[in-house]
Scaffold this motif. Structure first.
Motif, PDB file in Angstrom:
ATOM      1  N   ASN A 893       0.805  -1.227   0.000  1.00 55.48           N
ATOM      2  CA  ASN A 893       0.000   0.000   0.000  1.00 55.48           C
ATOM      3  C   ASN A 893       0.838   1.277   0.000  1.00 55.48           C
ATOM      4  OD1 ASN A 893       0.953  -0.051   2.590  1.00 55.48           O
ATOM      5  ND2 ASN A 893      -1.040   0.239   3.575  1.00 55.48           N
ATOM      6  N   LYS A 894       2.152   1.118  -0.047  1.00 50.05           N
ATOM      7  CA  LYS A 894       3.050   2.276  -0.114  1.00 50.05           C
ATOM      8  C   LYS A 894       3.661   2.445  -1.506  1.00 50.05           C
ATOM      9  CE  LYS A 894       2.837   3.374   4.321  1.00 50.05           C
ATOM     10  NZ  LYS A 894       2.260   4.662   4.777  1.00 50.05           N
ATOM     11  N   GLN A 895       3.334   1.557  -2.415  1.00 48.22           N
ATOM     12  CA  GLN A 895       3.968   1.592  -3.741  1.00 48.22           C
ATOM     13  C   GLN A 895       3.248   2.579  -4.649  1.00 48.22           C
ATOM     14  OE1 GLN A 895       4.146  -2.487  -5.053  1.00 48.22           O
ATOM     15  NE2 GLN A 895       5.913  -2.958  -3.753  1.00 48.22           N
ATOM     16  N   ASN A 896       3.455   3.855  -4.354  1.00 48.92           N
ATOM     17  CA  ASN A 896       2.849   4.929  -5.135  1.00 48.92           C
ATOM     18  C   ASN A 896       3.835   6.079  -5.267  1.00 48.92           C
ATOM     19  OD1 ASN A 896       2.465   6.700  -2.691  1.00 48.92           O
ATOM     20  ND2 ASN A 896       1.151   4.960  -2.104  1.00 48.92           N
ATOM     21  N   PRO A 897       3.654   6.958  -6.245  1.00 47.78           N
ATOM     22  CA  PRO A 897       4.605   8.063  -6.464  1.00 47.78           C
ATOM     23  C   PRO A 897       4.756   8.989  -5.262  1.00 47.78           C
ATOM     24  CG  PRO A 897       3.168   7.797  -8.365  1.00 47.78           C
ATOM     25  CD  PRO A 897       2.615   6.901  -7.291  1.00 47.78           C
ATOM     26  N   THR A 898       3.673   9.180  -4.515  1.00 47.96           N
ATOM     27  CA  THR A 898       3.727  10.058  -3.343  1.00 47.96           C
ATOM     28  C   THR A 898       4.745   9.546  -2.322  1.00 47.96           C
ATOM     29  OG1 THR A 898       1.393  10.620  -3.627  1.00 47.96           O
ATOM     30  CG2 THR A 898       2.366  11.082  -1.483  1.00 47.96           C
ATOM     31  N   THR A 899       4.656   8.246  -2.018  1.00 49.56           N
ATOM     32  CA  THR A 899       5.584   7.655  -1.052  1.00 49.56           C
ATOM     33  C   THR A 899       6.989   7.582  -1.618  1.00 49.56           C
ATOM     34  OG1 THR A 899       3.810   6.347  -0.075  1.00 49.56           O
ATOM     35  CG2 THR A 899       6.060   5.638   0.374  1.00 49.56           C
ATOM     36  N   ALA A 900       7.115   7.182  -2.884  1.00 50.11           N
ATOM     37  CA  ALA A 900       8.443   7.060  -3.498  1.00 50.11           C
ATOM     38  C   ALA A 900       9.186   8.390  -3.461  1.00 50.11           C
ATOM     39  CB  ALA A 900       8.303   6.552  -4.933  1.00 50.11           C
ATOM     40  N   ALA A 901       8.485   9.485  -3.751  1.00 52.81           N
ATOM     41  CA  ALA A 901       9.126  10.804  -3.727  1.00 52.81           C
ATOM     42  C   ALA A 901       9.535  11.187  -2.311  1.00 52.81           C
ATOM     43  CB  ALA A 901       8.171  11.842  -4.305  1.00 52.81           C
ATOM     44  N   LEU A 902       8.706  10.807  -1.333  1.00 56.44           N
ATOM     45  CA  LEU A 902       9.057  11.118   0.055  1.00 56.44           C
ATOM     46  C   LEU A 902      10.246  10.276   0.525  1.00 56.44           C
ATOM     47  CD1 LEU A 902       8.132  13.007   2.306  1.00 56.44           C
ATOM     48  CD2 LEU A 902       6.710  11.149   3.194  1.00 56.44           C
ATOM     49  N   VAL A 903      10.389   9.065  -0.037  1.00 55.62           N
ATOM     50  CA  VAL A 903      11.558   8.248   0.275  1.00 55.62           C
ATOM     51  C   VAL A 903      12.826   8.952  -0.207  1.00 55.62           C
ATOM     52  CG1 VAL A 903      12.763   6.083  -0.248  1.00 55.62           C
ATOM     53  CG2 VAL A 903      10.322   6.054   0.287  1.00 55.62           C
TER      54      VAL A 903
END
Length: 919
Positions: A893-903
């Motif tokens: 449920n974290k595999q999205n652009p929002t989370t990836a950019a925050l990583v």
């Protein structure tokens, strides 16, 4: 009649004249100091040809007695009080380059020659180097005074340390910095004491406490934290060359993690430093040593063992002993002693023979480079621990005269004779140089066995075929028969059994013969031995409980329910090992026999101290020893400030960098011994509470110009974190850190192909569950392939002791924290935490992440930079689903652009200079 009044100009002239006259008198009456003025000239210009290594023309400047002696020329180089007739001065001032000294090097300057002349004129007094003089009480300088408009530092100082620091600052024209902010102090002191960011509870409590003693309470709380022991054990592991493998080519597994756990417990218990050292040097020699005291001696069992077939066990046993000598000096006494192995020290007052006298303390232990790392302490578990307690209780009651002997053998297997002691081999061999094997028609000797009237031989062996007959003879292969054994077939498994011995005293050679006609070839092995133990039958045969006790004894000898740790055990008198001087350091070329002693220049063993490791420990921890307290004070100071008071932690000798604040070093060393009774936490607390430590670390233009390396401490410490701290901090702020303590080494993620273990087939299998996220000091340490990210940040292989890590800055370090899988995973979970605790807005998520790592709000400028980075990454990930999944991590449920950019933002935050640096 009134006296004429002097004008203001006349007074000034008079003061200047008197001042010049006084200065002239002081200069002419100046006493030359050997250590600061003469010794540096000798070390730089003379000693390479006239010292411990070379003694051209028989002339040496290492000791005064040698320097004043008549040389090969028949003349004395130095005649105290008479420089004009001293050959040294004549040779320094000759014009002929073939006669003038230094030979084929630039001549001494006039100033240097005049210094030597004046020194000889004053009687050529020698001087002891500051570090080799016992610590004396130092007067704390007064700083709250007034002189020609300069005010003192009374309003700045907080304890004695600040008096010394402020005095030197004033001499250098520097001023102290303001105190750092609470958030900065919180992060700094937490990393220094426990090696981790402070917990949320500790952080909240400290930042909300505005009382005057808030910081002191914080220090007390951190010193009482169990993570304190982990932080300081990690430092000591470098000194102890701790590793989970044996080293050399095979670099096979070693079970020594209980020593690492002992270190953690010792620091957390605040074991007095003198006892801390005593137990590591000689815990096995203390009265009725506990398991913990035995385990402490693994400090010197961390030396390497060579399991490669065909190597000489005595050579590598000797190498281990030499390593223990060098480690003791560098680690505990901050002195380079290794070169004395081959010759007298070139610069310091240590003679060649003194190396081997010191080596004699360590040369009488039972370890012999055996494959199984004997001696081993056994700690029994489950039902075997119950059997051990019952056996000990029974022996204490029914056979007290044998209790100590048998319990020691059960726990350590000593004193046994290893089968690799065998020689005079005929159709026999030391297979792979690890065990004695007998083939058909074999002959082998175990030399000089002292039976001491024992009547039983306990031994460990294995065999492969029935029909073998083993005979034991005294003195020669056909000598008096001791016993004949029809060898049982153990089918290749180890077995412990006994045979009877006739009464015999004194040392005698044992000869083994073996015949077995069922062996198919002359090369086939019939029987293999591990060790032999001369003893007597198990006692108390007529006492109640004998059968059970005897069974417990035999069961424990073959127990599999145990943890083993290599430990130090001293040889009994029957196995005493003589020590000889090695000519030019060659272990094969023995010189004269020596006995245990310490260097004469550093005093003698304490009165009534035994000439063994326990006596050595008493000398090392004696308050008269000039080096021990200074070394640990200097080491602790270095951990807090990034450099020691004397920068060269490994060398306090004449070639080391002199201390910037020698009186402060002596003051703290004195307090550690006499005021704090070797209590390290009290010493640390004094340093941490000082105004010196609490300063802000911001650079001013003046301080940068006058003191670029902060040697005079006019600002707070600013040091890059250690390899262990970097990993631990990343795990902590991401929420991944597993706080489980103790136990065997763990295996965090590591790519395939780093381990190359052709001899033992060892592979790196990643630990499951939280073990992979434990603190760095628990990571399994293989000497030939240490954990890569730690090596990138100046970790060491630990083949030998590392008294000081030299910090480096390389591109590989940036690549590690940006791209290493462990740091990438930490960034992913850090981003998840920012989302969970930072609300729905990007600004608050980034702000929360910064507060979690720095304990303070983010500035608008930094926030804007991170927001821009986020938007750039977000646009990229929106267009690439595969990259998004890789960057966002395995949580679906974290595999999205929002989370990836925050990583990406989290990773960048964890690469900030202020994150990887203790500011």
């Amino acid at each position: 009649m009134r006296r004429p009044r002097l004008s203001k100009l006349s007074w000034i002239v008079l003061i200047l004249v008197l001042g010049a006259a006084g200065f002239s008198f002081l200069v002419s009456g100046h006493t030359v100091d050997y250590n600061t003025e003469v010794k540096p000239i000798f070390n730089k210009k003379c000693i390479t040809c006239h010292g411990g290594v070379k003694r051209q023309s028989g002339f040496s400047l290492l000791f005064r007695s040698e320097a004043l002696a008549v040389n090969k020329s028949g003349k004395a180089a130095i005649i105290p009080g008479d420089p004009s007739h001293s050959e040294l001065i004549r040779r320094l001032t000759l014009k002929d380059p073939e006669e003038r000294m230094p030979y084929k090097h630039p001549p001494l300057t006039d100033e240097e020659i005049n210094t030597l002349k004046k020194w000889i004129k004053q009687g050529a007094p020698w001087g002891d180097h500051w570090a080799y003089v016992p610590v004396e009480k130092t007067t704390v300088p007064k700083v709250d005074n007034w002189f020609f408009g300069t005010t003192g530092g009374g309003s700045w100082v907080k304890n004695d340390i600040d008096h010394f620091i402020y005095q030197r600052m004033r001499e250098e024209g520097l001023k102290p910095s303001v105190e750092a902010s609470k958030a900065t102090l919180l992060r700094r002191v937490s990393l220094d004491i426990i090696g981790l960011p402070a917990s949320a509870e500790t952080t909240e409590k400290f930042l909300a406490n505005n009382q005057a003693d808030a910081y002191e309470k914080l220090v007390d709380e951190l010193l009482a934290n169990p993570h304190y022991g982990e932080r300081w054990a990690a430092i000591w592991m470098d000194l102890a060359r701790y590793a989970d493998t044996k080293g050399y080519e095979r670099d096979d597994w070693r079970s020594i993690w209980r020593y690492r756990d002992w270190l953690i417990q010792a620091f957390n218990e605040n074991k007095p430093y003198n006892l801390f050292l005593t137990e590591q040097l000689a815990g096995d020699l203390l009265p009725d040593p506990t398991d913990a005291q035995y385990i402490a001696t693994a400090f010197h069992r961390n030396s390497m063992t060579n399991d490669e077939g065909g190597t000489d066990n005595e050579e590598f046993r000797t190498a281990a002993v030499i390593d223990r000598v060098n480690t003791t000096w560098e680690t505990l006494m901050g002195t380079t002693f290794a070169c004395v192995q081959c010759h007298s020290h070139p610069y310091d007052p240590f003679r060649h023979e003194e190396y081997y006298q010191f080596m004699a303390f360590f040369n009488n232990t039972r370890d012999e480079d055996t494959y199984d790392d004997y001696p081993l302490l056994k700690e029994f578990h489950r039902e075997d621990s119950t059997k051990f307690v019952q056996l000990k209780t029974w022996l204490k009651k029914q056979a007290p005269e044998r209790e100590k002997e048998l319990i020691k053998f059960v726990k350590t297997g000593q004193p046994a004779i290893n089968s690799i002691a065998a020689d005079q081999l005929v159709n026999a061999a030391l297979t792979d140089t690890k065990w004695l094997v007998l083939r058909n028609k074999a002959v082998a000797r175990i030399p000089a066995v002292d039976f001491q009237n024992h009547t039983q031989l306990l031994y460990r062996y294995k065999s492969w075929k029935p029909g073998g007959k083993w005979e034991i003879h005294f003195d020669r292969p056909d000598g008096p028969l001791v016993n004949t054994v029809q060898v049982a077939d153990t089918k290749g498994g180890w077995k412990i059994t006994t045979l009877s011995l006739p009464l015999s005293s004194g040392a005698r050679d044992l000869y083994f013969t073996y015949r077995n006609n069922s062996l198919s070839s002359a090369e086939e092995t019939g029987m293999q031995f591990d060790w032999f133990f001369c003893t007597d039958p198990f006692p108390g045969k007529d006492k109640p409980g004998y059968d059970s006790a005897a069974k417990y004894f035999n069961d424990l000898l073959v127990s599999q329910q145990k943890t083993i740790t290599p430990v130090m055990v001293e040889n009994p008198s029957s196995l005493f090992r003589n020590t000889y001087l090695f000519e030019r350091g060659n272990w094969l070329t023995k010189g004269k026999k020596v006995t245990a002693a310490v260097p004469r220049s550093l005093g003698a063993l304490p009165v009534n101290a035994p000439k063994n490791r326990l006596g050595l420990a008493a000398w090392v921890t004696d308050k008269k020893n000039p080096l021990t307290a200074r070394t640990i004070v200097n080491r602790i100071w270095e951990q807090f400030f990034g450099q020691g008071i004397a920068e060269t932690l490994e060398d306090l000798g004449t070639q080391g960098i002199p201390p910037t604040h020698r009186e402060l070093l002596d003051h703290l060393s004195w307090k550690l011994m006499y005021t704090y009774n070797w209590d390290l936490k009290k010493l640390m607390k004094e340093i941490l509470l000082s105004a010196t430590y609490r300063q802000d670390s911001k650079l001013s233009k003046e301080a940068t110009e006058k003191d670029p390396f902060n040697k005079f401490y006019a600002r707070g410490p600013r040091v890059r974190l250690s390899a262990e701290q970097l990993r631990d901090q990343a795990l902590a702020v991401s929420g991944l850190l597993c706080e489980k303590m103790y136990g065997p080494g763990v295996f965090p993620y590591q790519p395939e192909g780093i381990w190359m273990s052709p001899w033992n087939g060892g592979t790196w299998k990643k630990s499951d569950s939280c073990d992979q996220y434990r603190r760095a000091l628990y990571t399994y340490w293989k000497r030939s392939a240490p954990y890569p990210s730690m090596i990138s940040f100046d970790g060491t292989s630990r083949e030998v002791c590392t008294p000081r890590r030299i910090r480096t800055n390389t591109p590989l370090q940036s690549l590690t924290t940006l791209n290493d899988s462990a740091y990438t995973e930490a960034a992913q979970f850090f981003a998840y935490r920012m989302q969970a605790e930072g609300g729905q807005e990007l600004k608050t998520q980034i702000s929360r992440g910064y507060e979690l790592s720095m304990y303070q709000p983010i500035s608008p400028e930094k926030l804007a930079v991170f927001e821009k980075l986020y938007m750039t990454a977000y646009k990229s990930f929106r267009a690439d689903t595969a990259k998004t999944r890789l960057m966002a991590g395995a949580v679906l449920n974290k595999q999205n652009p929002t989370t990836a950019a925050l990583v990406v933002v989290a990773g960048a935050m964890m690469n900030l200079d202020e994150f990887i640096t203790k500011n």
